[in-house]
Motif scaffolding. Structure first.
Motif, PDB file in Angstrom:
ATOM      1  N   ASP A 152       0.831  -1.218   0.000  1.00  0.00           N
ATOM      2  CA  ASP A 152       0.000   0.000   0.000  1.00  0.00           C
ATOM      3  C   ASP A 152       0.859   1.259   0.000  1.00  0.00           C
ATOM      4  O   ASP A 152       0.337   2.375  -0.059  1.00  0.00           O
ATOM      5  CB  ASP A 152      -0.884   0.062   1.262  1.00  0.00           C
ATOM      6  CG  ASP A 152      -1.821  -1.117   1.341  1.00  0.00           C
ATOM      7  OD1 ASP A 152      -2.206  -1.626   0.278  1.00  0.00           O
ATOM      8  OD2 ASP A 152      -2.156  -1.528   2.480  1.00  0.00           O
ATOM      9  N   ILE A 153       2.157   1.095   0.161  1.00  0.00           N
ATOM     10  CA  ILE A 153       3.051   2.254   0.284  1.00  0.00           C
ATOM     11  C   ILE A 153       3.811   2.436  -1.029  1.00  0.00           C
ATOM     12  O   ILE A 153       4.504   1.515  -1.475  1.00  0.00           O
ATOM     13  CB  ILE A 153       4.073   2.048   1.429  1.00  0.00           C
ATOM     14  CG1 ILE A 153       3.338   1.661   2.721  1.00  0.00           C
ATOM     15  CG2 ILE A 153       4.896   3.310   1.642  1.00  0.00           C
ATOM     16  CD1 ILE A 153       4.265   1.318   3.867  1.00  0.00           C
ATOM     17  N   GLY A 154       3.643   3.605  -1.634  1.00  0.00           N
ATOM     18  CA  GLY A 154       4.265   3.819  -2.942  1.00  0.00           C
ATOM     19  C   GLY A 154       5.562   4.597  -2.857  1.00  0.00           C
ATOM     20  O   GLY A 154       5.692   5.530  -2.051  1.00  0.00           O
TER      21      GLY A 154
HETATM   22  N1  LIG Z   1       4.139   6.647   0.224  1.00  0.00           N
HETATM   23  C1  LIG Z   1       2.801   6.622   0.283  1.00  0.00           C
HETATM   24  N2  LIG Z   1       2.102   5.713  -0.425  1.00  0.00           N
HETATM   25  C2  LIG Z   1       0.758   5.691  -0.391  1.00  0.00           C
HETATM   26  N3  LIG Z   1       0.012   6.547   0.340  1.00  0.00           N
HETATM   27  C3  LIG Z   1       0.654   7.464   1.062  1.00  0.00           C
HETATM   28  C4  LIG Z   1       2.076   7.554   1.073  1.00  0.00           C
HETATM   29  N4  LIG Z   1       2.430   8.554   1.899  1.00  0.00           N
HETATM   30  C5  LIG Z   1       1.303   9.071   2.390  1.00  0.00           C
HETATM   31  N5  LIG Z   1       0.216   8.423   1.898  1.00  0.00           N
HETATM   32  C6  LIG Z   1      -1.189   8.758   2.193  1.00  0.00           C
HETATM   33  O1  LIG Z   1      -1.194   9.798   3.141  1.00  0.00           O
HETATM   34  C7  LIG Z   1      -1.767   9.401   4.382  1.00  0.00           C
HETATM   35  C8  LIG Z   1      -0.930   9.946   5.534  1.00  0.00           C
HETATM   36  O2  LIG Z   1       0.354   9.324   5.524  1.00  0.00           O
HETATM   37  P1  LIG Z   1       1.183   9.076   6.853  1.00  0.00           P
HETATM   38  O3  LIG Z   1       0.309   9.331   8.037  1.00  0.00           O
HETATM   39  O4  LIG Z   1       1.867   7.773   6.775  1.00  0.00           O
HETATM   40  O5  LIG Z   1       2.231  10.246   6.738  1.00  0.00           O
HETATM   41  P2  LIG Z   1       3.311  10.689   7.803  1.00  0.00           P
HETATM   42  O6  LIG Z   1       4.587  10.794   7.068  1.00  0.00           O
HETATM   43  O7  LIG Z   1       3.274   9.823   8.989  1.00  0.00           O
HETATM   44  O8  LIG Z   1       2.774  12.125   8.117  1.00  0.00           O
HETATM   45  P3  LIG Z   1       3.005  13.070   9.399  1.00  0.00           P
HETATM   46  O9  LIG Z   1       4.454  13.406   9.414  1.00  0.00           O
HETATM   47  O10 LIG Z   1       2.135  14.240   9.069  1.00  0.00           O
HETATM   48  O11 LIG Z   1       2.547  12.289  10.595  1.00  0.00           O
HETATM   49  C9  LIG Z   1      -1.802   7.890   4.328  1.00  0.00           C
HETATM   50  O12 LIG Z   1      -2.887   7.388   5.062  1.00  0.00           O
HETATM   51  C10 LIG Z   1      -1.937   7.609   2.846  1.00  0.00           C
HETATM   52  O13 LIG Z   1      -3.296   7.705   2.436  1.00  0.00           O
END
Ligand SMILES: Nc1ncnc2c1ncn2[C@@H]1O[C@H](COP(=O)(O)OP(=O)(O)OP(=O)(O)O)[C@@H](O)[C@H]1O
Length: 407
Positions: A152-154
């Motif tokens: 799910d992670i791109g």
């Molecule tokens: N690399 C990715 N691949 C697919 N979806 C992504 C990716 N990065 C972010 N997303 C989308 O963005 C949403 C938020 O990502 P996530 O919470 O993992 O970011 P984070 O880096 O932890 O952000 P923060 O620093 O704001 O906490 C995910 O639920 C997903 O829908």
């Protein structure tokens, strides 16, 4: 069971008609003394029985409470909205659903509107949360089986490889590290802009290793649970110990571990205490245990270097905004369930979204879907992405508060 003590013999009064008045008086006096004695003994016995009764009643009460709790384990947290005669209106956390539930008298007396309570599957109130348990429940997000998978992670293949090596391997095959005689990295620090997938990485590794995912946000520790930070950090590690295997995820670690400032305000002292607790938990930690620690920050430059020392967060993984290929992959992932029109060229969308984070690409896709719905269609077209693009650009700012640059 202990037998009840036997009753004292009942004194009898024997008066001989031959007795002189003084002898009768003596006999009466002695009889009276025996009666007083028996009375005292009986009073003692009554007192002992009463105290036994009280202690048995307490046992019954506590067994009843235990029985109520055992009937089904507490599972969810809810807030009491209203208390009526023998019913209570609750609002469940998470889904905000309101439910009406009947309560036992003990609970009825205990709860008030506004209280936070633990409920079971049938919405029966199990207990009213103490402030301490309450902040623990609020400060930590516990997920027994997070549903994010690596696919799910791109655009983060290299980061996924590193996280698997540093977090997954020690959990799944600790003996490999023992055989080679090395310690796995103690903690992993993911750093990079907001919305790039750091939380997803932590959840995916917990999913893959069947570990409990326990999240705590550094910013909340210092803003919401003032004065409780150090205790909550201790609780966090304690909970992870109870729920092994576990992945602890500390988001926004910069809030509790930023470079020391010179000011000596009480707020700073509190943040210091919280950080010290975190460092001491990590130092006292057996790296080969079934608990792995991941932290994340958007402010790597702000971090106190003390937390990066060996044995602490000694594996750094940068999670950047995606390049073209990564954006394409993220768009593929987020449109996987979307009926797309023939003319839709995701490569072109990827081209147009330079600088977008994964989270921004996810919301662009949602916006495009909204445009299609507004237009009465179920198929999403290129135009919807262009409109969504424009809308986000008019809204002007992304989640990090920086203007989105459209080419
Ligand atoms: N690399 C990715 N691949 C697919 N979806 C992504 C990716 N990065 C972010 N997303 C989308 O963005 C949403 C938020 O990502 P996530 O919470 O993992 O970011 P984070 O880096 O932890 O952000 P923060 O620093 O704001 O906490 C995910 O639920 C997903 O829908």
């Amino acid at each position: 069971m202990s037998r009840s003590p036997s009753l004292p013999d009942r004194p009898t009064l024997e008066l001989d008609p031959e007795m002189s008045p003084s002898e009768r008086l003596d006999a009466l006096r002695q009889h009276f003394a025996r009666l007083v004695d028996v009375n005292e003994k009986l009073s003692d016995q009554i007192e002992a029985a009463q105290s036994k009764h009280a202690s048995l009643s307490e046992d019954v009460d506590s067994l009843q409470r235990e029985n109520e709790t055992l009937k089904s384990a507490a599972r969810y947290i809810a807030t009491v909205e209203e208390v009526a005669d023998d019913e209570v209106v609750l609002k469940q956390h998470g889904n905000n659903q309101e439910v009406l539930t009947e309560t036992v008298p003990r609970i009825q007396e205990e709860v008030e509107a506004g209280d936070r309570v633990a409920i079971n599957d049938s919405f029966a109130i199990q207990s009213v949360l103490s402030t301490e348990t309450d902040s623990r429940a609020q400060a930590m997000e516990v997920d027994g089986s997070p549903d994010v998978r690596y696919e799910d992670i791109g655009g983060l293949d290299e980061q996924i490889r590193e996280v698997r090596e540093a977090v997954e391997q020690p959990l799944l095959a600790p003996e490999q590290f023992e055989e080679v005689g090395i310690e796995p990295p103690a903690g992993v620090l993911l750093h990079g802009p907001p919305g790039t997938g750091k939380t997803m990485l932590a959840k995916a590794v917990a999913n893959e290793t069947d570990a409990t995912f326990i999240k705590m946000a550094g910013s909340e520790l210092v803003q919401k649970f003032i004065g409780e930070g150090a205790r909550l950090v201790r609780d966090l590690f304690e909970l992870a110990g109870e729920r092994e295997p576990a992945v602890i995820f500390i988001d926004e670690i910069d809030a509790i571990a930023s470079k020391r400032t010179d000011s000596k305000t009480s707020g700073d002292a509190e943040v210091q205490r919280t950080m010290m607790q975190l460092l001491s938990e990590m130092d006292g930690f057996d790296e080969r245990g079934e608990i792995r620690i991941i932290a994340a920050t958007n402010r790597f430059d702000m971090l106190d270097r003390a937390i990066l020392r060996p044995g602490r967060f000694d594996r750094l993984i940068e999670v950047p905004v995606p390049e073209l290929e990564g954006r394409k992959r993220i768009l593929d992932i987020h449109t996987a369930e979307m009926p797309l029109a023939e003319d839709l060229d995701l490569d072109a969308v990827a081209d147009l979204t330079d600088g977008f984070s994964g989270a921004e690409l996810a919301s662009l896709t949602t916006e495009a879907g909204m445009f299609a719905i507004r237009d009465g269609r179920t198929t999403v077209e290129m135009q919807d992405f262009e409109d969504a693009h424009e809308k986000v650009s008019v809204d002007g700012e992304d989640s990090a508060g920086t203007p989105i640059a459209f080419q």
